[in-house]
Scaffold this motif. Structure first.
Motif, PDB file in Angstrom:
ATOM      1  N   GLY A  15       0.807  -1.219   0.000  1.00 42.08           N
ATOM      2  CA  GLY A  15       0.000   0.000   0.000  1.00 42.08           C
ATOM      3  C   GLY A  15       0.838   1.265   0.000  1.00 42.08           C
ATOM      4  N   TRP A  16       1.911   1.283   0.803  1.00 35.93           N
ATOM      5  CA  TRP A  16       2.748   2.487   0.868  1.00 35.93           C
ATOM      6  C   TRP A  16       3.776   2.524  -0.251  1.00 35.93           C
ATOM      7  N   LEU A  17       3.954   1.401  -0.939  1.00 34.83           N
ATOM      8  CA  LEU A  17       4.835   1.398  -2.099  1.00 34.83           C
ATOM      9  C   LEU A  17       4.265   2.239  -3.234  1.00 34.83           C
ATOM     10  N   VAL A  18       2.957   2.382  -3.279  1.00 35.90           N
ATOM     11  CA  VAL A  18       2.327   3.134  -4.382  1.00 35.90           C
ATOM     12  C   VAL A  18       2.765   4.597  -4.373  1.00 35.90           C
ATOM     13  N   PRO A  19       2.547   5.368  -3.296  1.00 38.51           N
ATOM     14  CA  PRO A  19       3.025   6.756  -3.335  1.00 38.51           C
ATOM     15  C   PRO A  19       4.539   6.852  -3.383  1.00 38.51           C
ATOM     16  N   TYR A  20       5.257   5.889  -2.792  1.00 34.14           N
ATOM     17  CA  TYR A  20       6.719   5.914  -2.848  1.00 34.14           C
ATOM     18  C   TYR A  20       7.189   5.813  -4.299  1.00 34.14           C
ATOM     19  N   CYS A  21       6.571   4.935  -5.075  1.00 31.44           N
ATOM     20  CA  CYS A  21       6.920   4.794  -6.492  1.00 31.44           C
ATOM     21  C   CYS A  21       6.573   6.053  -7.273  1.00 31.44           C
ATOM     22  N   LEU A  22       5.451   6.661  -6.949  1.00 31.49           N
ATOM     23  CA  LEU A  22       5.091   7.900  -7.641  1.00 31.49           C
ATOM     24  C   LEU A  22       6.097   9.006  -7.341  1.00 31.49           C
ATOM     25  N   GLY A  23       6.667   8.988  -6.135  1.00 34.15           N
ATOM     26  CA  GLY A  23       7.734   9.937  -5.834  1.00 34.15           C
ATOM     27  C   GLY A  23       8.960   9.698  -6.696  1.00 34.15           C
ATOM     28  N   ALA A  24       9.279   8.414  -6.979  1.00 33.58           N
ATOM     29  CA  ALA A  24      10.403   8.102  -7.860  1.00 33.58           C
ATOM     30  C   ALA A  24      10.117   8.556  -9.293  1.00 33.58           C
ATOM     31  N   VAL A  25       8.866   8.399  -9.722  1.00 31.89           N
ATOM     32  CA  VAL A  25       8.480   8.905 -11.044  1.00 31.89           C
ATOM     33  C   VAL A  25       8.651  10.420 -11.103  1.00 31.89           C
ATOM     34  N   TRP A  26       8.262  11.082 -10.057  1.00 32.30           N
ATOM     35  CA  TRP A  26       8.440  12.537  -9.966  1.00 32.30           C
ATOM     36  C   TRP A  26       9.928  12.893 -10.059  1.00 32.30           C
ATOM     37  N   ALA A  27      10.789  12.155  -9.352  1.00 37.11           N
ATOM     38  CA  ALA A  27      12.220  12.433  -9.382  1.00 37.11           C
ATOM     39  C   ALA A  27      12.805  12.229 -10.767  1.00 37.11           C
ATOM     40  N   ALA A  28      12.225  11.315 -11.544  1.00 39.69           N
ATOM     41  CA  ALA A  28      12.732  11.020 -12.888  1.00 39.69           C
ATOM     42  C   ALA A  28      12.250  12.021 -13.931  1.00 39.69           C
ATOM     43  N   GLY A  29      11.515  13.035 -13.495  1.00 39.07           N
ATOM     44  CA  GLY A  29      11.043  14.052 -14.432  1.00 39.07           C
ATOM     45  C   GLY A  29       9.581  13.955 -14.773  1.00 39.07           C
ATOM     46  N   GLY A  30       8.849  13.068 -14.123  1.00 43.24           N
ATOM     47  CA  GLY A  30       7.423  12.970 -14.378  1.00 43.24           C
ATOM     48  C   GLY A  30       6.632  14.074 -13.694  1.00 43.24           C
ATOM     49  N   PHE A  31       5.379  14.142 -14.033  1.00 41.30           N
ATOM     50  CA  PHE A  31       4.439  15.106 -13.439  1.00 41.30           C
ATOM     51  C   PHE A  31       4.846  16.553 -13.700  1.00 41.30           C
TER      52      PHE A  31
END
Length: 431
Positions: free
Chosen positions: A238-254
């Motif tokens: 469950g907490w892996l979901v927002p953690y992964c979205l943070g990694a996507v953000w770090a990679a230039g997403g959003f």
């Protein structure tokens, strides 16, 4: 007796008095001026390239968790003299929507995923391997957590030797040690950062499917006990979901608003549907006596709620950044600013909270428990502190105790901040 001969003292040579005009003494600074100077120093020490919105989001998440626990964690003095835990959410179910504001854990994991992914990418670029990087990251959690656990271990031993009632010891230990589960999950996700860094979006989708499948098993196999045990996998998933979205953000997403809006509306709509028609509770935290908790372990409704929080956090980046960034001075470049702006005051508060984020999180329940136990030792009981949280009057009284909790927490954070602030160990604030 021999007579003493008294002689006049030798003349003391004094330096000649200055003949020129006397220089005036520098004016003494007032406490208010000293405060402005300290705030300006914090603002000036912040690198210009730092994204201050990240720190504000983390500070809001920590403040929300602390305030939420202080408002929904009651300790009631029973007739037998022992203490038991209770919550106003169990007596006043209409307060459940308040937890939608005071349960911002997804925001913390979002920021944590972004920070860890960027930190790992920087370490790889510098030639630092995974193991040294992980050891450094985990040390920032383990040092303050070890001091906390040992201190409360001594408290437990003292309570046992003093013959304290078992119910009281259980209540105090449960509330005090409850923050440790969060750090355990966070450490596990940090260890998984290399995988998240490579395929954050795909792992987030897979984690959502795991939570959905395990939630479905709860319904399909309600009569057997094994699905409840298996659903413990929902804690990391469950907490892996927002953690992964943070990694996507770090990679230039959003970089655009559209994905954030989709997360906010899609996550919020899914959460509403699951509550209205899926049988999930409206509260996003555990409620005493409830057969199902959205938090222990996270349910599909909690994951949807986290997606909505992620979208809201991404949309608030700009306004939050501007709120803590002072406009450039318009006067001559050589004229230093002598008074801090409101934005600089806000940034100083955010920066100081981030420097002690782990310490504040670990000790905030201890501050509440300390304030609760000391009056009992002196033979006093107070509403909102020792009474049953079954009325709005208790809520009103509780708000009055928040300031006391904050003062005690400040004392505890000051006493234990060295464990978090050792050289090279300044909390989880690297970006």
């Amino acid at each position: 007796m021999t007579d003493l001969e008294l002689r006049p003292p030798s003349p003391v040579r004094r330096p000649p008095l200055p003949t020129g005009p006397l220089r005036p003494l520098p004016p003494r600074r007032t406490p208010w001026q000293a405060l402005h100077t300290a705030v300006l120093r914090i603002d000036a020490a912040t690198p210009a390239e730092r994204d201050r919105a990240i720190d504000v989001l983390r500070a809001l998440a920590i403040a929300g968790v602390v305030l939420g626990h202080w408002l929904v964690s009651g300790v009631v003095l029973q007739a037998g003299g022992h203490l038991v835990g209770d919550s106003p959410l169990g007596h006043l179910p209409g307060l459940a929507p308040v937890t939608w504001i005071l349960q911002p854990l997804a925001v913390f994991f979002l920021v944590g995923g972004r920070v860890s992914a960027r930190s790992y990418a920087t370490a790889r670029a510098r030639g630092i391997g995974y193991r040294p990087w992980l050891a450094q990251r985990l040390a920032r959690l383990l040092r303050p957590a070890t001091a906390f656990a040992l201190t409360w271990g001594l408290v437990w031993l003292g309570l046992v030797l003093a013959g304290t009632a078992h119910e009281t010891i259980h209540t105090l230990m449960w509330l005090a040690y409850s923050p440790l589960w969060f750090l355990g999950v966070y450490a596990l996700l940090i260890a998984a950062t290399p995988l998240v860094h490579k395929a954050g979006a795909r792992i987030a989708v897979a984690a959502c499917l795991v939570v959905a499948a395990l939630d479905a098993s709860r319904v399909l196999f309600a009569d057997s006990g094994w699905p409840d045990t298996l659903r413990l996998l929902n804690i990391p998933a469950g907490w892996l979901v927002p953690y992964c979205l943070g990694a996507v953000w770090a990679a230039g997403g959003f970089t655009r608003r559209r994905p954030a809006v989709a997360l906010l509306l899609g996550g919020g709509g899914a959460m509403a549907a699951l509550i209205l028609w899926g049988g999930y509770p409206a509260s996003m935290v555990g409620v005493p006596g409830s057969t199902l908790s959205n938090l222990s372990p996270p349910t599909l409704a909690a994951v949807a709620f986290g997606l909505a929080q992620t979208g809201a956090a991404l949309l608030l980046r700009g306004p939050l950044r501007r709120a803590v960034t002072a406009p450039a001075p318009t006067g001559p470049a050589t004229a230093p600013r002598s008074r801090a702006t409101w934005a600089q005051f806000l940034w100083a508060a955010v920066a100081l909270l981030n420097l002690s984020a782990v310490t504040v999180f670990l000790w905030h329940q201890t501050a509440m428990l300390t304030t609760t136990v000391i009056p009992l030792g002196l033979g006093h009981t107070f509403p909102g502190l020792h009474t049953s949280p079954d009325s709005l009057a208790w809520i009103a009284a509780r708000f009055g105790w928040i300031a006391v909790f904050a003062v005690v927490l400040l004392v505890l954070a000051t006493a234990f901040r060295d464990r978090e602030g050792a050289p090279g160990n300044r909390a989880i604030i690297n970006q």
